[in-house]
Design a protein around this motif. Structure first.
Motif, PDB file in Angstrom:
ATOM      1  N   LEU A   1      19.092  64.622   7.125  1.00 25.42           N
ATOM      2  CA  LEU A   1      19.397  64.242   5.815  1.00 25.42           C
ATOM      3  C   LEU A   1      20.695  63.456   5.840  1.00 25.42           C
ATOM      4  O   LEU A   1      20.708  62.351   5.181  1.00 25.42           O
ATOM      5  N   GLY A   2      21.559  63.484   6.837  1.00 17.85           N
ATOM      6  CA  GLY A   2      22.522  62.569   6.724  1.00 17.85           C
ATOM      7  C   GLY A   2      22.223  61.091   7.190  1.00 17.85           C
ATOM      8  O   GLY A   2      22.519  60.219   6.685  1.00 17.85           O
ATOM      9  N   VAL A   3      21.349  60.990   8.144  1.00 18.53           N
ATOM     10  CA  VAL A   3      20.973  59.823   8.792  1.00 18.53           C
ATOM     11  C   VAL A   3      19.977  59.151   7.644  1.00 18.53           C
ATOM     12  O   VAL A   3      20.140  58.074   7.550  1.00 18.53           O
ATOM     13  N   GLY A   4      19.142  59.896   7.449  1.00 19.36           N
ATOM     14  CA  GLY A   4      18.043  59.503   6.554  1.00 19.36           C
ATOM     15  C   GLY A   4      18.501  59.231   5.244  1.00 19.36           C
ATOM     16  O   GLY A   4      18.359  58.065   4.466  1.00 19.36           O
ATOM     17  N   GLY A   5      19.607  59.916   4.640  1.00 17.30           N
ATOM     18  CA  GLY A   5      20.421  59.356   3.595  1.00 17.30           C
ATOM     19  C   GLY A   5      20.979  58.092   3.590  1.00 17.30           C
ATOM     20  O   GLY A   5      20.931  57.345   2.602  1.00 17.30           O
ATOM     21  N   HIS A   6      21.824  57.743   4.636  1.00 15.72           N
ATOM     22  CA  HIS A   6      22.514  56.620   4.737  1.00 15.72           C
ATOM     23  C   HIS A   6      21.462  55.673   4.930  1.00 15.72           C
ATOM     24  O   HIS A   6      21.699  54.320   4.483  1.00 15.72           O
ATOM     25  N   LEU A   7      20.405  55.662   5.674  1.00 13.68           N
ATOM     26  CA  LEU A   7      19.257  54.832   5.774  1.00 13.68           C
ATOM     27  C   LEU A   7      18.692  54.392   4.222  1.00 13.68           C
ATOM     28  O   LEU A   7      18.299  52.892   4.163  1.00 13.68           O
ATOM     29  N   ALA A   8      18.553  55.162   3.625  1.00 10.56           N
ATOM     30  CA  ALA A   8      17.981  55.053   2.369  1.00 10.56           C
ATOM     31  C   ALA A   8      18.920  54.285   1.421  1.00 10.56           C
ATOM     32  O   ALA A   8      18.629  53.087   0.718  1.00 10.56           O
ATOM     33  N   ILE A   9      20.186  54.654   1.470  1.00  8.56           N
ATOM     34  CA  ILE A   9      21.280  53.751   0.823  1.00  8.56           C
ATOM     35  C   ILE A   9      21.284  52.429   1.411  1.00  8.56           C
ATOM     36  O   ILE A   9      21.409  51.519   0.520  1.00  8.56           O
ATOM     37  N   ARG A  10      21.237  52.135   2.671  1.00 10.27           N
ATOM     38  CA  ARG A  10      21.327  50.973   3.028  1.00 10.27           C
ATOM     39  C   ARG A  10      19.945  49.880   2.881  1.00 10.27           C
ATOM     40  O   ARG A  10      20.112  48.819   2.412  1.00 10.27           O
ATOM     41  N   LEU A  11      18.710  50.771   2.864  1.00  9.18           N
ATOM     42  CA  LEU A  11      17.572  50.185   2.337  1.00  9.18           C
ATOM     43  C   LEU A  11      17.665  49.562   0.713  1.00  9.18           C
ATOM     44  O   LEU A  11      17.567  48.340   0.463  1.00  9.18           O
ATOM     45  N   LEU A  12      18.300  50.483   0.098  1.00  9.71           N
ATOM     46  CA  LEU A  12      18.596  50.319  -1.381  1.00  9.71           C
ATOM     47  C   LEU A  12      19.262  48.931  -1.527  1.00  9.71           C
ATOM     48  O   LEU A  12      19.230  47.802  -2.428  1.00  9.71           O
ATOM     49  N   SER A  13      20.616  48.963  -0.870  1.00 11.84           N
ATOM     50  CA  SER A  13      21.600  47.977  -0.985  1.00 11.84           C
ATOM     51  C   SER A  13      21.092  46.548  -0.452  1.00 11.84           C
ATOM     52  O   SER A  13      21.212  45.488  -1.205  1.00 11.84           O
ATOM     53  N   ARG A  14      20.225  46.452   0.700  1.00  7.51           N
ATOM     54  CA  ARG A  14      19.725  45.388   0.985  1.00  7.51           C
ATOM     55  C   ARG A  14      18.662  44.827   0.175  1.00  7.51           C
ATOM     56  O   ARG A  14      18.547  43.457  -0.034  1.00  7.51           O
ATOM     57  N   TRP A  15      17.765  45.738  -0.363  1.00  5.83           N
ATOM     58  CA  TRP A  15      16.736  45.338  -1.317  1.00  5.83           C
ATOM     59  C   TRP A  15      17.533  44.750  -2.605  1.00  5.83           C
ATOM     60  O   TRP A  15      17.185  43.572  -3.114  1.00  5.83           O
ATOM     61  N   SER A  16      18.377  45.406  -3.115  1.00 11.71           N
ATOM     62  CA  SER A  16      19.097  45.179  -4.173  1.00 11.71           C
ATOM     63  C   SER A  16      20.030  43.733  -3.963  1.00 11.71           C
ATOM     64  O   SER A  16      19.811  42.809  -5.203  1.00 11.71           O
ATOM     65  N   ARG A  17      20.302  43.433  -2.984  1.00 12.83           N
ATOM     66  CA  ARG A  17      21.125  42.165  -2.682  1.00 12.83           C
ATOM     67  C   ARG A  17      20.317  41.274  -2.089  1.00 12.83           C
ATOM     68  O   ARG A  17      20.847  40.061  -1.397  1.00 12.83           O
ATOM     69  N   ASN A  18      18.973  41.221  -1.861  1.00 10.86           N
ATOM     70  CA  ASN A  18      17.937  40.135  -1.362  1.00 10.86           C
ATOM     71  C   ASN A  18      18.508  39.911   0.129  1.00 10.86           C
ATOM     72  O   ASN A  18      18.390  38.948   0.417  1.00 10.86           O
ATOM     73  N   ARG A  19      18.875  41.183   0.881  1.00  6.87           N
ATOM     74  CA  ARG A  19      19.129  40.931   2.182  1.00  6.87           C
ATOM     75  C   ARG A  19      18.324  41.846   3.159  1.00  6.87           C
ATOM     76  O   ARG A  19      18.839  42.074   4.388  1.00  6.87           O
ATOM     77  N   LEU A  20      17.275  41.849   2.970  1.00 11.00           N
ATOM     78  CA  LEU A  20      16.188  42.749   3.962  1.00 11.00           C
ATOM     79  C   LEU A  20      15.590  41.584   4.956  1.00 11.00           C
ATOM     80  O   LEU A  20      15.840  40.354   4.826  1.00 11.00           O
ATOM     81  N   PRO A  21      15.601  42.251   6.041  1.00 13.83           N
ATOM     82  CA  PRO A  21      14.986  41.191   7.089  1.00 13.83           C
ATOM     83  C   PRO A  21      13.610  40.202   6.480  1.00 13.83           C
ATOM     84  O   PRO A  21      12.976  40.833   5.960  1.00 13.83           O
ATOM     85  N   GLY A  22      13.729  39.101   6.842  1.00 10.18           N
ATOM     86  CA  GLY A  22      12.861  37.983   6.231  1.00 10.18           C
ATOM     87  C   GLY A  22      13.162  37.518   5.074  1.00 10.18           C
ATOM     88  O   GLY A  22      12.508  36.591   4.257  1.00 10.18           O
ATOM     89  N   SER A  23      14.259  37.962   4.493  1.00 11.44           N
ATOM     90  CA  SER A  23      14.515  37.324   2.862  1.00 11.44           C
ATOM     91  C   SER A  23      15.770  36.696   2.942  1.00 11.44           C
ATOM     92  O   SER A  23      16.616  36.947   3.841  1.00 11.44           O
ATOM     93  N   GLY A  24      15.968  35.842   2.012  1.00 12.92           N
ATOM     94  CA  GLY A  24      17.225  35.222   1.747  1.00 12.92           C
ATOM     95  C   GLY A  24      17.410  33.984   2.642  1.00 12.92           C
ATOM     96  O   GLY A  24      16.403  33.279   3.160  1.00 12.92           O
TER      97      GLY A  24
END
Length: 230
Positions: free
Chosen positions: A178-201
């Motif tokens: 839950l700890g690692v999975g939760g942080h990974l989910a937060i990072r994915l949300l953050s990157r998607w919201s800021r248009n900073r996923l791999p291959g974007s921006g």
């Protein structure tokens, strides 16, 4: 003059928050994993915190080190939160695979999860101080009209609380997943919201380098849990 003073104060607060992130997360990791060593608790906690801090600070400053090494002023030389996450995740992944007892290995992963979620909280407060890392797009469920950074803080507090509770009751496997999975989910949300996923921006930036190490660490935690329960 007042504006300059306020700017300096704001920069100072942001720097202090980032320092709290590094030192605090190292302390969390050291104290949670010190029981794994045969040595006395506090010397072990200090040593393990120092090792974690070495990777955290080294990962944070890798852009600066590269720019200095190549003496290239065109290189982006800002501190990197992604680098800190990547370096510490890889270190935790390596340590967990080298430890013979899987329950102890899961404690290392769980401690890392608690530490990295703790670190993210003052980092996001620093972002609020600096006025950076705002959302460029919003999902209709989590962010909506809220400030992305405050959403990340609240989510990190929730994940950290769950991870620490699970560690406290000895459920290292649940804490790790839950700890690692939760942080990974937060990072994915953050990157998607800021248009900073791999291959974007912008194409000249390396983005999302922390996602793969976190995913690998999560996969190892799930695998070890399955082995223990089989």
């Amino acid at each position: 003059m007042i504006s300059l003073t306020l700017d300096k104060a704001r920069i100072s607060r942001a720097t202090l928050l980032r320092l709290i992130s590094a030192v605090g997360s190292a302390a969390v990791f050291g104290m949670l994993t010190a029981s794994l060593t045969p040595a006395a608790y506090w010397p072990s906690a200090f040593a393990l915190a120092f090792i974690y801090g070495f990777f955290f600070v080294g990962g944070t400053g890798y852009r600066i080190l590269i720019a200095v090494a190549f003496q290239d002023t065109s290189r982006k030389a800002s501190a990197s939160w992604s680098g800190a996450t990547t370096a510490t995740a890889l270190a935790a992944l390596t340590a967990s695979l080298l430890i013979a007892q899987q329950e102890s290995a899961l404690l290392v992963i769980a401690a890392y999860a608690a530490a990295i979620n703790f670190a993210y909280i003052p980092v996001k407060f620093a972002c609020l101080e600096a006025g950076c890392c705002q959302a460029q797009r919003r999902d209709p469920f989590l962010i909506r009209g809220h400030d992305l950074r405050r959403v990340e803080i609240a989510a990190s507090v929730a994940v950290l609380s769950v991870a620490l509770t699970m560690i406290w009751i000895g459920a290292f496997d649940v804490a790790a997943i839950l700890g690692v999975g939760g942080h990974l989910a937060i990072r994915l949300l953050s990157r998607w919201s800021r248009n900073r996923l791999p291959g974007s921006g912008l194409e000249d930036e390396i983005k999302g380098q922390e996602l793969l190490p976190l995913a690998l660490l999560l996969a190892v935690a799930i695998w070890m849990t399955a082995v223990l329960q089989s």
